[in-house]
Design a protein around this motif. Sequence first.
Motif, PDB file in Angstrom:
ATOM      1  N   VAL A  77       0.866  -1.176   0.000  1.00 40.45           N
ATOM      2  CA  VAL A  77       0.000   0.000   0.000  1.00 40.45           C
ATOM      3  C   VAL A  77       0.905   1.230   0.000  1.00 40.45           C
ATOM      4  CG1 VAL A  77      -1.671   1.378   1.293  1.00 40.45           C
ATOM      5  CG2 VAL A  77      -1.919  -1.107   1.195  1.00 40.45           C
ATOM      6  N   VAL A  78       0.659   2.133  -0.925  1.00 41.48           N
ATOM      7  CA  VAL A  78       1.430   3.380  -0.996  1.00 41.48           C
ATOM      8  C   VAL A  78       0.527   4.539  -0.587  1.00 41.48           C
ATOM      9  CG1 VAL A  78       2.833   4.905  -2.421  1.00 41.48           C
ATOM     10  CG2 VAL A  78       2.786   2.445  -2.912  1.00 41.48           C
ATOM     11  N   ILE A  79       0.931   5.280   0.435  1.00 41.34           N
ATOM     12  CA  ILE A  79       0.202   6.487   0.826  1.00 41.34           C
ATOM     13  C   ILE A  79       0.866   7.666   0.128  1.00 41.34           C
ATOM     14  CG2 ILE A  79      -0.625   7.904   2.725  1.00 41.34           C
ATOM     15  CD1 ILE A  79      -0.283   5.518   4.579  1.00 41.34           C
ATOM     16  N   CYS A  80       0.075   8.433  -0.636  1.00 41.57           N
ATOM     17  CA  CYS A  80       0.616   9.479  -1.510  1.00 41.57           C
ATOM     18  C   CYS A  80       0.073  10.853  -1.133  1.00 41.57           C
ATOM     19  CB  CYS A  80       0.221   9.221  -2.968  1.00 41.57           C
ATOM     20  SG  CYS A  80       0.532   7.580  -3.583  1.00 41.57           S
ATOM     21  N   THR A  81       0.879  11.868  -1.339  1.00 41.22           N
ATOM     22  CA  THR A  81       0.375  13.234  -1.336  1.00 41.22           C
ATOM     23  C   THR A  81      -0.365  13.483  -2.648  1.00 41.22           C
ATOM     24  OG1 THR A  81       2.474  14.028  -2.247  1.00 41.22           O
ATOM     25  CG2 THR A  81       2.212  14.103   0.141  1.00 41.22           C
ATOM     26  N   GLY A  82      -1.233  14.481  -2.660  1.00 42.69           N
ATOM     27  CA  GLY A  82      -1.896  14.856  -3.903  1.00 42.69           C
ATOM     28  C   GLY A  82      -3.399  14.696  -3.895  1.00 42.69           C
ATOM     29  N   ARG A  87       2.301  19.050  -8.482  1.00 43.50           N
ATOM     30  CA  ARG A  87       3.661  18.588  -8.190  1.00 43.50           C
ATOM     31  C   ARG A  87       3.691  17.517  -7.100  1.00 43.50           C
ATOM     32  NH1 ARG A  87       4.293  24.117  -8.981  1.00 43.50           N
ATOM     33  NH2 ARG A  87       4.248  24.583  -6.744  1.00 43.50           N
ATOM     34  N   ALA A  88       2.525  17.091  -6.638  1.00 37.73           N
ATOM     35  CA  ALA A  88       2.464  16.082  -5.581  1.00 37.73           C
ATOM     36  C   ALA A  88       2.749  14.698  -6.151  1.00 37.73           C
ATOM     37  CB  ALA A  88       1.103  16.111  -4.903  1.00 37.73           C
ATOM     38  N   ALA A  89       2.998  13.758  -5.247  1.00 41.13           N
ATOM     39  CA  ALA A  89       3.409  12.416  -5.665  1.00 41.13           C
ATOM     40  C   ALA A  89       2.376  11.753  -6.562  1.00 41.13           C
ATOM     41  CB  ALA A  89       3.677  11.563  -4.430  1.00 41.13           C
ATOM     42  N   LEU A  90       1.087  11.847  -6.214  1.00 41.12           N
ATOM     43  CA  LEU A  90       0.076  11.151  -7.000  1.00 41.12           C
ATOM     44  C   LEU A  90      -0.012  11.695  -8.421  1.00 41.12           C
ATOM     45  CD1 LEU A  90      -2.060   8.967  -7.081  1.00 41.12           C
ATOM     46  CD2 LEU A  90      -3.740  10.656  -6.283  1.00 41.12           C
ATOM     47  N   ALA A  91       0.124  13.013  -8.571  1.00 47.50           N
ATOM     48  CA  ALA A  91       0.096  13.589  -9.924  1.00 47.50           C
ATOM     49  C   ALA A  91       1.248  13.039 -10.762  1.00 47.50           C
ATOM     50  CB  ALA A  91       0.171  15.112  -9.842  1.00 47.50           C
ATOM     51  N   ARG A  92       2.413  12.912 -10.173  1.00 51.58           N
ATOM     52  CA  ARG A  92       3.562  12.357 -10.894  1.00 51.58           C
ATOM     53  C   ARG A  92       3.345  10.885 -11.218  1.00 51.58           C
ATOM     54  NH1 ARG A  92       9.153  13.761  -8.264  1.00 51.58           N
ATOM     55  NH2 ARG A  92       9.775  13.116 -10.362  1.00 51.58           N
ATOM     56  N   ILE A  93       2.754  10.155 -10.286  1.00 47.32           N
ATOM     57  CA  ILE A  93       2.462   8.743 -10.545  1.00 47.32           C
ATOM     58  C   ILE A  93       1.441   8.620 -11.675  1.00 47.32           C
ATOM     59  CG2 ILE A  93       1.451   6.656  -9.554  1.00 47.32           C
ATOM     60  CD1 ILE A  93       2.564   7.644  -6.814  1.00 47.32           C
ATOM     61  N   PRO A 101     -13.235  23.178  -2.022  1.00 46.90           N
ATOM     62  CA  PRO A 101     -13.769  23.971  -3.134  1.00 46.90           C
ATOM     63  C   PRO A 101     -12.665  24.737  -3.857  1.00 46.90           C
ATOM     64  CG  PRO A 101     -15.196  24.172  -1.227  1.00 46.90           C
ATOM     65  CD  PRO A 101     -13.987  23.402  -0.763  1.00 46.90           C
ATOM     66  N   GLY A 102     -12.673  24.643  -5.177  1.00 47.44           N
ATOM     67  CA  GLY A 102     -11.652  25.268  -6.006  1.00 47.44           C
ATOM     68  C   GLY A 102     -10.637  24.282  -6.552  1.00 47.44           C
ATOM     69  N   ASN A 103     -10.598  23.072  -5.951  1.00 44.17           N
ATOM     70  CA  ASN A 103      -9.616  22.071  -6.378  1.00 44.17           C
ATOM     71  C   ASN A 103     -10.215  21.016  -7.302  1.00 44.17           C
ATOM     72  OD1 ASN A 103      -7.721  23.338  -4.787  1.00 44.17           O
ATOM     73  ND2 ASN A 103      -7.959  21.946  -3.064  1.00 44.17           N
ATOM     74  N   GLU A 104     -11.475  21.171  -7.677  1.00 42.31           N
ATOM     75  CA  GLU A 104     -12.163  20.122  -8.425  1.00 42.31           C
ATOM     76  C   GLU A 104     -11.475  19.794  -9.750  1.00 42.31           C
ATOM     77  OE1 GLU A 104     -15.201  22.278  -5.858  1.00 42.31           O
ATOM     78  OE2 GLU A 104     -13.586  22.850  -7.236  1.00 42.31           O
ATOM     79  N   LYS A 105     -11.010  20.823 -10.459  1.00 43.87           N
ATOM     80  CA  LYS A 105     -10.410  20.581 -11.773  1.00 43.87           C
ATOM     81  C   LYS A 105      -9.114  19.793 -11.663  1.00 43.87           C
ATOM     82  CE  LYS A 105     -12.369  24.584 -14.187  1.00 43.87           C
ATOM     83  NZ  LYS A 105     -12.054  25.862 -14.906  1.00 43.87           N
ATOM     84  N   GLY A 106      -8.278  20.167 -10.692  1.00 40.60           N
ATOM     85  CA  GLY A 106      -7.012  19.464 -10.520  1.00 40.60           C
ATOM     86  C   GLY A 106      -7.224  18.010 -10.123  1.00 40.60           C
ATOM     87  N   ILE A 107      -8.190  17.773  -9.241  1.00 43.89           N
ATOM     88  CA  ILE A 107      -8.491  16.404  -8.814  1.00 43.89           C
ATOM     89  C   ILE A 107      -9.035  15.600  -9.990  1.00 43.89           C
ATOM     90  CG2 ILE A 107      -9.961  15.006  -7.318  1.00 43.89           C
ATOM     91  CD1 ILE A 107      -9.848  17.363  -5.302  1.00 43.89           C
ATOM     92  N   ALA A 108      -9.956  16.189 -10.738  1.00 45.84           N
ATOM     93  CA  ALA A 108     -10.537  15.485 -11.886  1.00 45.84           C
ATOM     94  C   ALA A 108      -9.469  15.137 -12.920  1.00 45.84           C
ATOM     95  CB  ALA A 108     -11.635  16.339 -12.520  1.00 45.84           C
ATOM     96  N   LYS A 109      -8.504  16.021 -13.119  1.00 44.64           N
ATOM     97  CA  LYS A 109      -7.443  15.752 -14.088  1.00 44.64           C
ATOM     98  C   LYS A 109      -6.649  14.513 -13.694  1.00 44.64           C
ATOM     99  CE  LYS A 109      -3.416  17.886 -16.315  1.00 44.64           C
ATOM    100  NZ  LYS A 109      -2.570  19.112 -16.398  1.00 44.64           N
ATOM    101  N   ILE A 110      -6.315  14.401 -12.408  1.00 45.66           N
ATOM    102  CA  ILE A 110      -5.563  13.228 -11.949  1.00 45.66           C
ATOM    103  C   ILE A 110      -6.417  11.974 -12.055  1.00 45.66           C
ATOM    104  CG2 ILE A 110      -4.559  12.136  -9.910  1.00 45.66           C
ATOM    105  CD1 ILE A 110      -3.488  14.837  -9.083  1.00 45.66           C
ATOM    106  N   GLN A 111      -7.677  12.067 -11.642  1.00 41.01           N
ATOM    107  CA  GLN A 111      -8.536  10.895 -11.698  1.00 41.01           C
ATOM    108  C   GLN A 111      -8.757  10.437 -13.134  1.00 41.01           C
ATOM    109  OE1 GLN A 111     -12.030  12.041  -9.478  1.00 41.01           O
ATOM    110  NE2 GLN A 111     -11.032  11.747  -7.494  1.00 41.01           N
ATOM    111  N   ASN A 112      -8.931  11.371 -14.048  1.00 43.12           N
ATOM    112  CA  ASN A 112      -9.079  11.003 -15.458  1.00 43.12           C
ATOM    113  C   ASN A 112      -7.818  10.319 -15.989  1.00 43.12           C
ATOM    114  OD1 ASN A 112     -11.721  11.920 -15.861  1.00 43.12           O
ATOM    115  ND2 ASN A 112     -11.033  14.017 -16.238  1.00 43.12           N
ATOM    116  N   GLY A 113      -6.659  10.865 -15.596  1.00 40.86           N
ATOM    117  CA  GLY A 113      -5.403  10.268 -16.047  1.00 40.86           C
ATOM    118  C   GLY A 113      -5.233   8.850 -15.538  1.00 40.86           C
TER     119      GLY A 113
END
Length: 561
Positions: free
Chosen positions: A303-308, A314-320, A344-356
């Motif tokens: 199990v890997v616990i990640c920032t992001g 620039r957080a670990a999960l985005a890089r992964i 609130p305000g972070n929805e786009k960044g989160i969606a980008k990672i989840q889509n990726g």
Amino acid sequence: MTQAKHLETKDFDPKELHFVPLGGAGEIGMNLNLYHHQGKWLMVDLGVSFGDETTPGVDIILPDTSFIEDRRADLLGIVVTHAHEDHLGAIPHLWEDLRVPVWCTPFTASFLKAKLVETGLQNKVPINIIPLGGKASIGPFDLELISLTHSIPEPNALVIRTSVGTVLHTGDWKLDPDPVIGLLADEDALKKLGREGVTAMICDSTNAMVPGTSGSEAAVQESFKELFGRFTDTRIAVTCFASNVARLHSIAVAANAHGRQVALAGRSLWRINEAARANGYLSDLPPFLTEREAGYVPREKLVVICTGSQGEPRAALARIANDDHPDVVLERNDVVIFSAREIPGNEKGIAKIQNGLMRQGIQVITADEEFVHVSGHPARDELVQMYQWVRPKIAVPVHGEHRHLTVHAALARDCQVPEVVVPDDGMVIRLGPGPAANLGHVHAGKLCIDGKRIVPLTNMALKGRTRMAQAGVSMVTLVMTPRGDLLADPKVTSIGLLEEDEVDEETADLIARVRLAIENLSKAARMDDAQVKDAARVAIRRSFSTSQGRKPLTEVHLVRI
């Protein structure tokens, strides 16, 4: 609406007790609270908030401390309620302007010291440690800490006793019956305080619109155990707030129950881990693996616990997710669990990672599908319980946008609190003696870290950058004689406005429009730099307004030879 009175030092009666929020009243984050009595000031928390798409190039936003800097000789110190960025993150950036001691609990001190290293202040800031439940006297303010529960170790309500009244400043809190890490909320101390009499309660409003209770971390731990059991041959990654030590513990316990080792990916997770273990937390867990060590563990055993969790690029999960991490790799059918709610305000960044992640065939699980998160802030039933215990004469909701503060104020009135004041940043509230009153305002603004500088959030450079991001930029260079004759065609460069296949044709048209605009000026006007520049600027902006419906930021450079 009448203009609020602007207050000066002479307007603060030293016999009164005043509360002045300079941040955190009208927004979530950037907490900075001031108390004034007998001519002295005490600061409670000094935090940050974070930039978004409206602040290009700015990641960190700070409260403007100029009001209290002007009174620094009477500022006694900073008391930090807990170790979240929105409560202490501004100290490394603004302490040089204040130069006062800091008081906090042991875990918060460890975390703060690590942050001070980044700005070279680790040997300059005097840090006084108050034990859990401890007391301290700072000038006319007698302080007592009351342990609460939150999503980080050692959250404290702060009792401030003065000669004219007692305040309970709650900080961030909830009532978790099984917090996994740290102490239970000290119900007896809160009830005792209520019996003694509380003039005012300055209270967290984040979840004032949420019914019921916030839930227990122990229940999340059990949910993780069940969830991990569904995945027997895949790698599991979990992303959460790095500061949530209890969540790290819950994930690790669930992983161990299924024979999995746990690795941390992200610098802020390692910083929190070090502060936690240095203060006796997480001591029942084996050491976490590094990212590099994780690469040698079979996928079904890791199990890997990640920032992001908030979509930070620039957080670990985005890089992964971008397959750009040097050590951690996720494969098809692996699982990523988002163990946090969206800010609130972070929805786009989160969606980008989840889509990726999903494009790669990786399973994504959020708190909408599974029970993998509880809030660290009190829902309505918990707020009611706190009012029943403390029974303040005055309620001042803070730590929320105005919609949260307004709803919290209505709840306080329903709880029979005699006086309720809804503040905004800079409001000066008299808490005693006598009835509560809004006396006026002092300056409360926002600063930002722009590269290596700290500047007002309203500075011209940031405004220009925002305009460029929204409307593009066009630059015009003119070479003319002193008598107003063009010596060459104008040179026009447009950024963020033209497609590659239309640059040549559109630029030629812009050049012609600028030349025509200048030639149509009178001879006297062509000898006036201001009129020439204005004619060129108007020609460019009208052209783009007609063709694209936008008016770009336009700069004109004029050289006379």
